[in-house]
Design a protein around this motif. Sequence first.
Motif, PDB file in Angstrom:
ATOM      1  N   ARG A 201       0.845  -1.204   0.000  1.00  0.00           N
ATOM      2  CA  ARG A 201       0.000   0.000   0.000  1.00  0.00           C
ATOM      3  C   ARG A 201       0.882   1.258   0.000  1.00  0.00           C
ATOM      4  N   ALA A 202       1.914   1.242   0.833  1.00  0.00           N
ATOM      5  CA  ALA A 202       2.813   2.390   0.913  1.00  0.00           C
ATOM      6  C   ALA A 202       3.596   2.569  -0.390  1.00  0.00           C
ATOM      7  N   ASP A 203       4.043   1.461  -0.971  1.00  0.00           N
ATOM      8  CA  ASP A 203       4.799   1.544  -2.227  1.00  0.00           C
ATOM      9  C   ASP A 203       3.934   2.070  -3.368  1.00  0.00           C
ATOM     10  N   VAL A 204       2.670   1.632  -3.407  1.00  0.00           N
ATOM     11  CA  VAL A 204       1.750   2.116  -4.447  1.00  0.00           C
ATOM     12  C   VAL A 204       1.544   3.619  -4.306  1.00  0.00           C
ATOM     13  N   ALA A 205       1.313   4.075  -3.079  1.00  0.00           N
ATOM     14  CA  ALA A 205       1.091   5.504  -2.852  1.00  0.00           C
ATOM     15  C   ALA A 205       2.328   6.314  -3.233  1.00  0.00           C
ATOM     16  N   ALA A 206       3.504   5.813  -2.859  1.00  0.00           N
ATOM     17  CA  ALA A 206       4.738   6.549  -3.139  1.00  0.00           C
ATOM     18  C   ALA A 206       5.020   6.634  -4.635  1.00  0.00           C
ATOM     19  N   GLY A 207       4.639   5.615  -5.381  1.00  0.00           N
ATOM     20  CA  GLY A 207       4.923   5.586  -6.811  1.00  0.00           C
ATOM     21  C   GLY A 207       3.761   5.987  -7.691  1.00  0.00           C
ATOM     22  N   GLU A 208       2.687   6.533  -7.097  1.00  0.00           N
ATOM     23  CA  GLU A 208       1.473   6.776  -7.876  1.00  0.00           C
ATOM     24  C   GLU A 208       1.692   7.760  -9.021  1.00  0.00           C
ATOM     25  N   ALA A 209       2.370   8.864  -8.781  1.00  0.00           N
ATOM     26  CA  ALA A 209       2.559   9.867  -9.842  1.00  0.00           C
ATOM     27  C   ALA A 209       3.328   9.261 -11.012  1.00  0.00           C
ATOM     28  N   ARG A 210       4.383   8.532 -10.714  1.00  0.00           N
ATOM     29  CA  ARG A 210       5.160   7.878 -11.766  1.00  0.00           C
ATOM     30  C   ARG A 210       4.319   6.827 -12.488  1.00  0.00           C
ATOM     31  N   GLY A 211       3.523   6.085 -11.714  1.00  0.00           N
ATOM     32  CA  GLY A 211       2.679   5.057 -12.312  1.00  0.00           C
ATOM     33  C   GLY A 211       1.647   5.620 -13.262  1.00  0.00           C
ATOM     34  N   LEU A 212       1.063   6.766 -12.914  1.00  0.00           N
ATOM     35  CA  LEU A 212       0.098   7.414 -13.797  1.00  0.00           C
ATOM     36  C   LEU A 212       0.749   7.790 -15.124  1.00  0.00           C
ATOM     37  N   GLN A 213       1.974   8.288 -15.069  1.00  0.00           N
ATOM     38  CA  GLN A 213       2.684   8.669 -16.288  1.00  0.00           C
ATOM     39  C   GLN A 213       3.013   7.442 -17.140  1.00  0.00           C
ATOM     40  N   LEU A 214       3.480   6.373 -16.503  1.00  0.00           N
ATOM     41  CA  LEU A 214       3.819   5.164 -17.249  1.00  0.00           C
ATOM     42  C   LEU A 214       2.580   4.545 -17.896  1.00  0.00           C
ATOM     43  N   CYS A 215       1.474   4.499 -17.154  1.00  0.00           N
ATOM     44  CA  CYS A 215       0.237   3.950 -17.700  1.00  0.00           C
ATOM     45  C   CYS A 215      -0.251   4.803 -18.860  1.00  0.00           C
ATOM     46  N   ASP A 216      -0.171   6.112 -18.722  1.00  0.00           N
ATOM     47  CA  ASP A 216      -0.600   7.002 -19.807  1.00  0.00           C
ATOM     48  C   ASP A 216       0.242   6.754 -21.056  1.00  0.00           C
ATOM     49  N   GLN A 217       1.539   6.564 -20.877  1.00  0.00           N
ATOM     50  CA  GLN A 217       2.409   6.291 -22.028  1.00  0.00           C
ATOM     51  C   GLN A 217       2.020   4.981 -22.696  1.00  0.00           C
ATOM     52  N   LEU A 218       1.813   3.937 -21.903  1.00  0.00           N
ATOM     53  CA  LEU A 218       1.483   2.627 -22.461  1.00  0.00           C
ATOM     54  C   LEU A 218       0.142   2.660 -23.195  1.00  0.00           C
ATOM     55  N   VAL A 219      -0.876   3.189 -22.534  1.00  0.00           N
ATOM     56  CA  VAL A 219      -2.202   3.234 -23.149  1.00  0.00           C
ATOM     57  C   VAL A 219      -2.180   4.121 -24.391  1.00  0.00           C
ATOM     58  N   GLY A 220      -1.490   5.256 -24.308  1.00  0.00           N
ATOM     59  CA  GLY A 220      -1.419   6.155 -25.454  1.00  0.00           C
ATOM     60  C   GLY A 220      -0.739   5.512 -26.641  1.00  0.00           C
ATOM     61  N   ALA A 221       0.367   4.811 -26.395  1.00  0.00           N
ATOM     62  CA  ALA A 221       1.079   4.161 -27.493  1.00  0.00           C
ATOM     63  C   ALA A 221       0.237   3.037 -28.092  1.00  0.00           C
ATOM     64  N   PHE A 222      -0.449   2.275 -27.235  1.00  0.00           N
ATOM     65  CA  PHE A 222      -1.284   1.197 -27.738  1.00  0.00           C
ATOM     66  C   PHE A 222      -2.415   1.745 -28.602  1.00  0.00           C
ATOM     67  N   CYS A 223      -3.084   2.771 -28.131  1.00  0.00           N
ATOM     68  CA  CYS A 223      -4.176   3.364 -28.904  1.00  0.00           C
ATOM     69  C   CYS A 223      -3.674   3.966 -30.208  1.00  0.00           C
ATOM     70  N   ALA A 224      -2.504   4.573 -30.176  1.00  0.00           N
ATOM     71  CA  ALA A 224      -1.965   5.229 -31.378  1.00  0.00           C
ATOM     72  C   ALA A 224      -1.711   4.237 -32.500  1.00  0.00           C
ATOM     73  N   VAL A 225      -1.318   3.006 -32.146  1.00  0.00           N
ATOM     74  CA  VAL A 225      -0.981   2.036 -33.202  1.00  0.00           C
ATOM     75  C   VAL A 225      -2.130   1.103 -33.547  1.00  0.00           C
ATOM     76  N   THR A 226      -3.233   1.149 -32.769  1.00  0.00           N
ATOM     77  CA  THR A 226      -4.322   0.207 -33.032  1.00  0.00           C
ATOM     78  C   THR A 226      -5.648   0.858 -33.398  1.00  0.00           C
ATOM     79  N   LEU A 227      -5.902   2.076 -32.906  1.00  0.00           N
ATOM     80  CA  LEU A 227      -7.179   2.731 -33.171  1.00  0.00           C
ATOM     81  C   LEU A 227      -7.102   3.566 -34.439  1.00  0.00           C
ATOM     82  N   VAL A 228      -8.139   3.509 -35.227  1.00  0.00           N
ATOM     83  CA  VAL A 228      -8.242   4.313 -36.445  1.00  0.00           C
ATOM     84  C   VAL A 228      -9.424   5.245 -36.276  1.00  0.00           C
ATOM     85  N   GLY A 229      -9.222   6.521 -36.453  1.00  0.00           N
ATOM     86  CA  GLY A 229     -10.309   7.480 -36.334  1.00  0.00           C
ATOM     87  C   GLY A 229     -10.461   8.006 -34.940  1.00  0.00           C
TER      88      GLY A 229
END
Length: 229
Positions: A201-229
């Motif tokens: 729980r403590a590790d998740v809280a401490a790394g939350e800001a970094r985790g949000l950025q990493l997840c945004d990068q992953l989801v953004g890259a996945f959508c960019a190469v798979t979604l059309v329109g």
Amino acid sequence: MANRALILVHDPAPGRRERVPGAIGPALSTRDIKHEVVSLVTEDAPDPAGYDLLVVMGSSESAADDTVPWLAKELAFVRAVVERGVPTLGVCFGGQLLARVLGGSVGRAALPEFGFTAVDTDDAALVPAGPWLQFHSDAFVPPPGTELARNASGSQAFATGKVLGLQFHPEMTADTFASWCERWAAAGWAPRSEVDVERLRADVAAGEARGLQLCDQLVGAFCAVTLVG
């Protein structure tokens, strides 16, 4: 027109299940992708034609256990979505389910993981090295020739066509981890004895800001190469 995403979760409790996608929700919203959270544990499968993207989240059940009452229904639905060519992202259980659908396999992990680890990735733009939260006793063997990332425990990501399967949890936020703990308490279930829940729980809280950025990068890259329109 905005794209529509369906997020399958496996906690059917209203008020908790909406919290399960965690950082994936804002990553989709930032890209004008509306999302709906559904649980096939208690609901009928929707019409896959209504969605442009599918995300399958984690579960406390095993993707290899065909005695799970709702698993056959979910396997059939996910297979139908993938066969339609709909971009599909699988997280932990979801990644294992996709491995089964696409000809890989799921079994007990040689090295279960509970905590943050980095991964060795072949495509850091799509799947950054992390660190990512791991929480699994099962693991997938990806379809041949699709492995994208790995660590000492085994395969951590695979990609084929418009499918990306992950073993780790990019979605993790403090609130999502709290929802896990609430479900465990409601079910009278406790994690393995070697899992230090309060440390996690403590590790998740401490790394939350970094985790949000990493997840945004992953989801953004996945959508960019798979979604059309």
